[in-house]
Design a protein around this motif. Structure first.
Motif, PDB file in Angstrom:
ATOM      1  N   UNK A 187      37.976  28.181  61.897  1.00 64.08           N
ATOM      2  CA  UNK A 187      36.382  28.145  61.654  1.00 64.08           C
ATOM      3  C   UNK A 187      36.117  29.848  61.282  1.00 64.08           C
ATOM      4  N   UNK A 188      37.045  30.527  62.307  1.00 60.42           N
ATOM      5  CA  UNK A 188      36.703  31.828  61.549  1.00 60.42           C
ATOM      6  C   UNK A 188      36.657  32.188  60.318  1.00 60.42           C
ATOM      7  N   UNK A 189      37.344  31.848  59.604  1.00 61.04           N
ATOM      8  CA  UNK A 189      38.247  31.649  58.175  1.00 61.04           C
ATOM      9  C   UNK A 189      36.841  31.539  57.208  1.00 61.04           C
ATOM     10  N   UNK A 190      36.392  29.996  57.304  1.00 62.92           N
ATOM     11  CA  UNK A 190      35.313  29.958  57.072  1.00 62.92           C
ATOM     12  C   UNK A 190      34.120  30.551  57.021  1.00 62.92           C
ATOM     13  N   UNK A 191      33.730  30.800  58.815  1.00 65.84           N
ATOM     14  CA  UNK A 191      32.502  32.298  58.985  1.00 65.84           C
ATOM     15  C   UNK A 191      32.692  33.420  57.702  1.00 65.84           C
ATOM     16  N   UNK A 192      33.882  33.912  57.850  1.00 64.75           N
ATOM     17  CA  UNK A 192      34.308  35.156  57.174  1.00 64.75           C
ATOM     18  C   UNK A 192      34.100  34.552  55.465  1.00 64.75           C
ATOM     19  N   UNK A 193      33.836  33.034  54.916  1.00 67.06           N
ATOM     20  CA  UNK A 193      34.693  33.473  53.620  1.00 67.06           C
ATOM     21  C   UNK A 193      33.420  33.432  52.743  1.00 67.06           C
ATOM     22  N   UNK A 194      33.932  33.784  51.707  1.00 69.25           N
ATOM     23  CA  UNK A 194      31.973  34.025  50.658  1.00 69.25           C
ATOM     24  C   UNK A 194      31.857  32.555  50.263  1.00 69.25           C
ATOM     25  N   UNK A 195      30.509  33.089  50.173  1.00 68.58           N
ATOM     26  CA  UNK A 195      29.404  31.413  49.794  1.00 68.58           C
ATOM     27  C   UNK A 195      30.355  31.194  48.068  1.00 68.58           C
ATOM     28  N   UNK A 196      30.447  32.309  47.299  1.00 71.06           N
ATOM     29  CA  UNK A 196      30.841  31.796  46.280  1.00 71.06           C
ATOM     30  C   UNK A 196      32.256  33.311  45.543  1.00 71.06           C
ATOM     31  N   UNK A 197      32.868  32.111  45.378  1.00 74.59           N
ATOM     32  CA  UNK A 197      34.475  32.967  45.034  1.00 74.59           C
ATOM     33  C   UNK A 197      34.265  33.260  43.369  1.00 74.59           C
ATOM     34  N   UNK A 198      33.893  34.685  42.823  1.00 69.66           N
ATOM     35  CA  UNK A 198      33.402  34.516  41.818  1.00 69.66           C
ATOM     36  C   UNK A 198      35.045  34.831  40.919  1.00 69.66           C
ATOM     37  N   UNK A 199      36.004  34.936  40.304  1.00 66.56           N
ATOM     38  CA  UNK A 199      37.335  35.151  39.127  1.00 66.56           C
ATOM     39  C   UNK A 199      36.576  36.274  38.443  1.00 66.56           C
ATOM     40  N   UNK A 200      37.372  37.469  38.810  1.00 69.10           N
ATOM     41  CA  UNK A 200      37.607  38.659  38.527  1.00 69.10           C
ATOM     42  C   UNK A 200      38.036  38.695  36.888  1.00 69.10           C
ATOM     43  N   UNK A 201      37.029  39.313  35.646  1.00 70.05           N
ATOM     44  CA  UNK A 201      37.787  39.236  34.201  1.00 70.05           C
ATOM     45  C   UNK A 201      39.084  39.834  34.072  1.00 70.05           C
ATOM     46  N   UNK A 202      39.657  38.780  33.196  1.00 69.21           N
ATOM     47  CA  UNK A 202      41.192  39.889  33.129  1.00 69.21           C
ATOM     48  C   UNK A 202      40.815  41.199  31.923  1.00 69.21           C
ATOM     49  N   UNK A 203      41.480  42.546  32.533  1.00 68.06           N
ATOM     50  CA  UNK A 203      40.911  43.617  31.980  1.00 68.06           C
ATOM     51  C   UNK A 203      42.419  43.718  30.925  1.00 68.06           C
ATOM     52  N   UNK A 204      41.515  44.114  29.175  1.00 69.09           N
ATOM     53  CA  UNK A 204      42.119  43.863  28.238  1.00 69.09           C
ATOM     54  C   UNK A 204      42.762  45.378  28.081  1.00 69.09           C
ATOM     55  N   UNK A 205      42.849  45.907  29.496  1.00 66.86           N
ATOM     56  CA  UNK A 205      43.096  47.678  29.483  1.00 66.86           C
ATOM     57  C   UNK A 205      44.955  47.679  29.820  1.00 66.86           C
ATOM     58  N   UNK A 206      45.704  49.246  29.368  1.00 64.93           N
ATOM     59  CA  UNK A 206      46.544  48.957  30.417  1.00 64.93           C
ATOM     60  C   UNK A 206      47.277  49.713  31.576  1.00 64.93           C
ATOM     61  N   UNK A 207      48.351  48.986  32.601  1.00 65.65           N
ATOM     62  CA  UNK A 207      47.826  49.342  33.546  1.00 65.65           C
ATOM     63  C   UNK A 207      49.205  50.478  33.394  1.00 65.65           C
ATOM     64  N   UNK A 208      48.617  50.934  34.768  1.00 68.33           N
ATOM     65  CA  UNK A 208      49.042  52.906  35.390  1.00 68.33           C
ATOM     66  C   UNK A 208      50.453  52.645  36.215  1.00 68.33           C
ATOM     67  N   UNK A 209      51.253  52.324  36.350  1.00 67.06           N
ATOM     68  CA  UNK A 209      52.115  52.388  37.857  1.00 67.06           C
ATOM     69  C   UNK A 209      53.185  53.382  37.619  1.00 67.06           C
ATOM     70  N   UNK A 210      52.738  53.663  39.577  1.00 70.38           N
ATOM     71  CA  UNK A 210      53.252  55.226  39.664  1.00 70.38           C
ATOM     72  C   UNK A 210      53.908  54.349  41.737  1.00 70.38           C
ATOM     73  N   UNK A 211      55.467  55.126  41.473  1.00 71.22           N
ATOM     74  CA  UNK A 211      55.412  54.797  43.376  1.00 71.22           C
ATOM     75  C   UNK A 211      55.498  55.772  43.812  1.00 71.22           C
TER      76      UNK A 211
END
Length: 843
Positions: A733-757
């Motif tokens: 019930x707590x999660x349902x109340x906080x859930x987004x009305x509509x879950x929108x999928x994020x677009x897949x980026x065509x640009x490369x990722x930069x990784x740093x540790x």
């Protein structure tokens, strides 16, 4: 209830060729349930005939045993035997209770006895024995094996060569039916025959109609009803009929046809008096009891037990009686528990010559309680607790008297005892359109009245319907709904149309229903098995799992009528029930188990009560609905998982991984991703979980949504559950109340990722989740993901410190990041961690 077909045919028009299966198929149409078929011929068949012993020659065998070499005529003169052999067979017999001239049962070569014992001609004791002279036990009709069955002792003088199976009733068959609690009248041949006539629309002959009970006359055997503790306002015995038969031969044999029917109905043949009372009970449904009049002292009194009284019943067990038990007594003490079982004293025996027949009507609830209290589910109590026809007692007593005097001799006293007051019939008003509106079939007035009349009810016209008086054998018919159900049953359930209601347009699953289905489907797809456990738990389980902190006065709902006295409360957590299911599966060999359950928990907060039950057949007003809801405690929906063992079976070249504390956290992340909710975690504390391997799951707003991790070792040991079991419980019930009305999928980026540790040294007591949250905040919008991949302490790290290594992934949605941009975002994250947590970047 086992129903011999030959018995049933006396009162119902069962076709001669009909089998037990055919009879049960017809009875199923009127609501009875089929159980089994009993046929003696399934294990006893072949040429089994009546033989007459012509001669008996005693011979001593080499082993010292004396045997008899017999010549037995097994077919009439001038005819061959049933096996095609001579009319006279030589047979070796080891019994000595017969002599020349006796008629016996002979199993000829080719016949088969119970236990798959095949009879063949064989050489024994120096002779070829062409068959066997059978005993009662060898025929499967009793336990006596001391000697062979001599037909003359049963009062039989059949023709030589006649069919012995037919003579002994072994060619009959019985249909076994399951009688539901509301159909107690079907615990009799009378009731089943009536139902068969309803099912097949054929005639029915009431066996009670063939018996004319004499009127009450004279001063019969004195009976007093002194019930000082009625149940539900009803006396324990409302009618007691007694008849006395004097001068009978109680040792006289029971007629073979009667003992055969009793045996096929599932009852042993014991003695003439007992067999007659059992026979009438099976025929008419009225339990009877026979007493030795000479053993009785004074009048019979029906009363409740006094505190401390005891009774040794017929099963040779001493019973501690309860004040609620109804007793049959005389001046010398207790004779038996009414309607359940008699005692040792007063029982009819082979030496009895004067018998008192008891035919009483007892109240249902009291008999049921006594039978269960003493664990005595007798044939009598099974009938009384379902309701016996209160008008049949004098008829049953007269029927028993007739059978006793016919087969045991003697005469019946003219005086008849009939005391008490039977319940008055109750008339039920049935509106003319009631059955049609409830069942969905347009019944005509004639169809309704004829059906109820066929049932045995009296139907009188009334304004707008009928006044219906149910028959005395149907105490279950008490309101108009019962009558409409009987109309539907007798007209035929198959005639009720099946119509699916039309779903109203524009409606579907609610949002919470859709969310719940997505969650449970996601867990099933991930490999977990869904289960459903009982919501009943012990007080200790509620205290342990119902709250993270120990609470001495934790509130819980206690059931008024719990199934188990050890688990009388409604659950505050899903985990107790899940762990019980886990233990059961592990105990049955499923050692690698991952289960989940979605369900409600019950959290009373302060006072909760109840409201009056609204009337049926209409929607209650909104005010009543609100009153009902006010009396209901909070019932949030939860989802929980438990896991033990490994995540996959062991195989060649594959080593499975054991479930650990991280798996329930991954499950929580799965639930969050399905609902579009961010679930954060931090070091938590719960009394049922391991103190160092527990995560508190919460929303970004800080609201706690649940707990996950490894259960406490002591808890698992006390529950006898597998060690290292991990668990998760989330408040949906707590999660349902906080859930987004509509879950929108994020677009897949065509640009490369930069990784740093980055490796940061912080105080040892700083949670890694806090450091991770600060890094995400400081890195800004370019940060796509951050994850902890190493924790180190030891050489090179100061005392009281630890090193946390994180992998940071940067990506821009519209361009390729330069190394300078990624480094700048990384530096901003490190600087914020240093400012808030005192973190130092490790070289």
């Amino acid at each position: 209830m086992r129903v011999p077909l030959t018995w049933l045919r006396e009162y119902a028009k069962v076709p001669e060729g009909a089998s037990a299966e055919d009879v049960m198929a017809d009875l199923v149409r009127v609501g009875l349930e089929e159980e089994d078929v009993h046929r003696p011929s399934d294990e006893l068949y072949g040429p089994i005939v009546v033989g007459q012993v012509l001669s008996v020659e005693a011979e001593e065998a080499s082993n010292g045993k004396t045997i008899n070499w017999c010549q037995v005529q097994v077919a009439p003169e001038g005819m061959t035997a049933a096996d095609g052999g001579d009319a006279v067979h030589g047979i070796v017999c080891g019994a000595h209770n017969f002599s020349a001239g006796d008629k016996v049962v002979v199993t000829l070569p080719g016949s088969v006895l119970p236990g798959d014992f095949k009879i063949a001609a064989r050489k024994t004791y120096g002779h070829v024995s062409e068959g066997m002279i059978a005993s009662v036990r060898e025929l499967g009709i009793g336990d006596d094996h001391d000697g062979i069955l001599v037909l003359g002792t049963l009062g039989l003088d059949p023709d030589v060569g006649s069919d012995a199976l037919k003579l002994l009733g072994l060619d009959d068959e019985a249909a076994e039916l399951n009688v539901t609690p509301d159909r107690g009248y079907c615990f009799s041949i009378r009731g089943v025959a009536r139902e068969y006539s309803h099912a097949t629309s054929t005639g029915f002959t009431d066996p009670a109609g063939a018996v004319s009970a004499p009127p009450v006359a004279g001063s019969g055997f004195e009976v007093r009803i002194e019930d000082n503790a009625p149940i539900h306002g009803r006396t324990g015995c409302d009618r007691f009929v007694a008849r006395v038969v004097r001068g009978i031969d109680a040792s006289a044999p029971t007629p073979p046809w009667m003992s055969a029917r009793l045996r096929l109905a599932g009852m042993r043949s014991i003695s003439l008096v007992v067999d007659v009372t059992n026979y009438v009970m099976l025929e008419l449904g009225q339990p009877l009891h026979g007493y030795d009049v000479d053993q009785l002292s004074g009048a019979i009194t029906v009363r409740r037990a006094a505190p401390g009284e005891k009774l040794k019943t017929l099963d040779d067990k001493e019973r501690q009686l309860d004040p609620e038990d109804l007793l049959i007594t005389d001046d010398a003490g207790i004779l038996g528990i009414a309607g359940v079982m008699g005692g040792e004293r007063g029982e009819a025996s082979p030496s009895t010559s004067n018998v008192l027949i008891e035919a009483a009507h007892f109240e249902e609830v009291g008999i049921a309680r006594s039978a269960r209290r003493h664990r005595l589910p007798s044939e009598a109590s099974k009938r009384f607790e379902r309701g016996v026809d209160w008008q049949i007692a004098p008829v049953a007593a007269e029927r028993a008297v007739q059978l006793l005097t016919k087969f045991g001799g003697g005469t019946a006293d003219e005086a008849v005892t009939d005391v008490g007051k039977s319940p008055q019939p109750v008339s039920i008003f049935l509106p003319s359109d009631y059955a049609t509106s409830r069942i969905g079939i347009d019944f005509s007035d004639k169809q309704t009245t004829s059906t109820l009349t066929m049932l045995g009810a009296e139907v009188q016209p009334a304004d707008g319907g009928w006044n219906v008086t149910p028959p005395s054998w149907r105490p279950d018919l008490s309101e108009k709904a019962d009558l409409s159900e009987e109309i539907a049953r007798l007209v035929g359930y198959d005639k009720i149309p099946s119509r699916l209601p039309v779903a109203p347009p524009g409606r579907g699953l609610t949002r919470s229903q859709q969310q719940r289905r997505r969650v449970v489907q996601a867990l099933a797809d991930s490999g977990l098995a869904e289960v459903l456990s009982y919501p009943f738990v012990s007080a200790e389980a509620n205290q342990l799992f119902g709250s993270a902190e120990e609470a001495a006065d934790l509130q819980a709902i206690r059931l008024a009528n719990p199934i188990s006295s050890e688990e009388p409360f409604l659950r505050r957590s899903l985990l107790p029930g899940l762990l019980e299911v886990l233990k059961r599966n592990v105990g049955r060999g499923f050692r690698n188990t991952a289960l989940y359950e979605s369900g409600l928990v019950f959290l009373p907060d302060g006072q909760y009560g109840s409201a009056s039950i609204p009337p049926l057949g209409q929607k209650p007003p909104q005010q009543e609905i609100e009153s009902l809801l006010e009396g209901i405690p909070d019932q949030p929906r939860r989802i929980a998982t438990v896991m033990t063992g490994t995540d996959s079976p062991e195989g060649a070249g594959h080593s499975p991984r054991s479930w650990d504390w991280a798996d329930p956290l991954d499950t929580a992340d799965l639930v969050g991703s399905v609902l579009g909710v961010t679930i954060l975690r931090r070091q938590g504390k719960h009394q049922a979980f391991h103190p160092g391997r527990t995560a508190e799951l919460h929303l970004p707003s800080g609201i706690v949504a649940g707990y996950a991790g490894e259960l406490h070792p002591k808890v698992l040991a006390e529950l006898d559950a597998p060690a290292r079991t991990v668990a998760l419980e989330l408040d949906l019930d707590v999660l349902f109340a906080a859930a987004a009305e509509l879950i929108v999928a994020k677009p897949i980026s065509t640009f490369p990722v930069a990784t740093q540790d980055v490796a940061l040294v912080v105080d040892a007591d700083v949670p890694a989740t806090d450091v991770l949250a600060v890094l995400r905040e400081g890195a800004g919008d370019l940060l796509e993901d951050a994850a902890l991949f190493d924790i180190y302490s030891g050489s090179g790290i100061a005392e009281g410190k630890k090193s946390l290594a994180f992998g940071l992934r940067f990506r821009a949605p519209d361009r390729t990041l330069t190394s300078e941009e990624a480094s700048a975002a990384r530096s901003a994250a490190v600087n914020l961690a240093a400012e808030r947590l005192g973190a130092v970047q490790r070289a």
